[in-house]
Design a protein around this motif. Sequence first.
Motif, short mmCIF file in Angstrom:
data_model
loop_
_atom_site.label_atom_id
_atom_site.label_comp_id
_atom_site.label_asym_id
_atom_site.label_seq_id
_atom_site.Cartn_x
_atom_site.Cartn_y
_atom_site.Cartn_z
N ALA A 197 0.84 -1.20 0.00
CA ALA A 197 0.00 0.00 0.00
C ALA A 197 0.87 1.25 0.00
O ALA A 197 0.62 2.20 -0.75
N GLU A 198 1.91 1.25 0.81
CA GLU A 198 2.82 2.39 0.88
C GLU A 198 3.52 2.62 -0.45
O GLU A 198 3.67 3.75 -0.91
N GLU A 199 3.95 1.54 -1.09
CA GLU A 199 4.64 1.64 -2.38
C GLU A 199 3.70 2.22 -3.45
O GLU A 199 4.09 3.08 -4.24
N LEU A 200 2.45 1.78 -3.46
CA LEU A 200 1.48 2.28 -4.42
C LEU A 200 1.16 3.76 -4.18
O LEU A 200 1.11 4.55 -5.12
N VAL A 201 0.96 4.13 -2.93
CA VAL A 201 0.67 5.53 -2.61
C VAL A 201 1.87 6.41 -2.95
O VAL A 201 1.70 7.51 -3.51
N TYR A 245 4.04 5.88 -5.29
CA TYR A 245 4.04 6.00 -6.76
C TYR A 245 3.04 7.07 -7.20
O TYR A 245 3.34 7.88 -8.07
N VAL A 246 1.86 7.07 -6.61
CA VAL A 246 0.84 8.06 -6.96
C VAL A 246 1.34 9.47 -6.64
O VAL A 246 1.22 10.38 -7.46
N ILE A 247 1.93 9.64 -5.48
CA ILE A 247 2.44 10.95 -5.08
C ILE A 247 3.54 11.43 -6.02
O ILE A 247 3.53 12.58 -6.47
N GLN A 248 4.46 10.54 -6.37
CA GLN A 248 5.57 10.90 -7.25
C GLN A 248 5.14 11.21 -8.68
O GLN A 248 5.81 11.95 -9.38
N ASN A 249 4.02 10.64 -9.11
CA ASN A 249 3.59 10.79 -10.50
C ASN A 249 2.35 11.66 -10.65
O ASN A 249 1.78 11.72 -11.74
N GLY A 250 1.92 12.31 -9.58
CA GLY A 250 0.74 13.18 -9.61
C GLY A 250 0.99 14.42 -10.43
O GLY A 250 2.06 14.61 -10.98
N PRO A 251 0.04 15.27 -10.63
CA PRO A 251 -1.19 15.34 -9.85
C PRO A 251 -2.29 14.37 -10.32
O PRO A 251 -3.20 14.07 -9.58
N LYS A 304 2.15 -0.67 -14.20
CA LYS A 304 3.45 -0.56 -13.55
C LYS A 304 3.69 -1.69 -12.54
O LYS A 304 4.79 -2.22 -12.44
N PHE A 305 2.65 -2.07 -11.80
CA PHE A 305 2.80 -3.05 -10.74
C PHE A 305 2.09 -4.37 -11.04
O PHE A 305 1.75 -5.12 -10.13
N LYS A 306 1.89 -4.66 -12.31
CA LYS A 306 1.09 -5.81 -12.73
C LYS A 306 1.58 -7.13 -12.12
O LYS A 306 0.78 -7.91 -11.59
N ASN A 307 2.85 -7.40 -12.18
CA ASN A 307 3.37 -8.67 -11.66
C ASN A 307 3.12 -8.82 -10.16
O ASN A 307 2.67 -9.87 -9.70
N GLU A 308 3.41 -7.76 -9.41
CA GLU A 308 3.20 -7.80 -7.97
C GLU A 308 1.73 -7.95 -7.62
O GLU A 308 1.36 -8.70 -6.71
N LEU A 309 0.87 -7.25 -8.36
CA LEU A 309 -0.57 -7.31 -8.10
C LEU A 309 -1.14 -8.68 -8.47
O LEU A 309 -1.99 -9.21 -7.77
N ASN A 310 -0.68 -9.24 -9.58
CA ASN A 310 -1.17 -10.56 -9.98
C ASN A 310 -0.83 -11.63 -8.94
O ASN A 310 -1.59 -12.59 -8.76
N GLU A 311 0.30 -11.48 -8.25
CA GLU A 311 0.65 -12.41 -7.18
C GLU A 311 -0.36 -12.37 -6.03
O GLU A 311 -0.53 -13.33 -5.31
N LEU A 312 -1.04 -11.23 -5.88
CA LEU A 312 -2.08 -11.07 -4.85
C LEU A 312 -3.48 -11.37 -5.40
O LEU A 312 -4.47 -11.09 -4.74
N ASN A 313 -3.53 -11.90 -6.64
CA ASN A 313 -4.80 -12.18 -7.33
C ASN A 313 -5.58 -10.92 -7.68
O ASN A 313 -6.80 -10.96 -7.83
#
Length: 117
Positions: free
Chosen positions: A29-33, A35-41, A51-60
């Motif tokens: 959650a921290e990594e995703l937030v 990423y959002v902050i760094q690439n905003g607004p 960007k996080f497809k592989n990591e997210l797919n591991e969590l189904n």
Amino acid sequence: MIDRGDFIQIDKGTYLAKEYAAKLSDTAAEELVDYVIQNGPIVLYSTIYAKFKNELNELNINNKYYLKGLLDEVLPKEFNTNRDYINTNSESNITALDIRREIFKSFPGEFSLEDLQ
């Protein structure tokens, strides 16, 4: 209204009780937030998912809708969310369309969909 209760969206038009949904670890959650902050607004859910497809797919978590359902729960309250994107500047009315227009105008010459991504 259903996503305001004890359900989250997991696909287009499909919801699941939160107790049965995947869980984002505090680290994820921290990594995703971050990423959002760094690439905003403006950050598209589809961009975050790509960007996080592989990591997210591991969590189904296998699509942007599921990601949105989970991510919206951990975003700072001052962020505004839309169906397709997150706005990190709550005082700004800028939209994803505005950002795309700026990209189109600033791009030097022809561009492809890959360039936009």
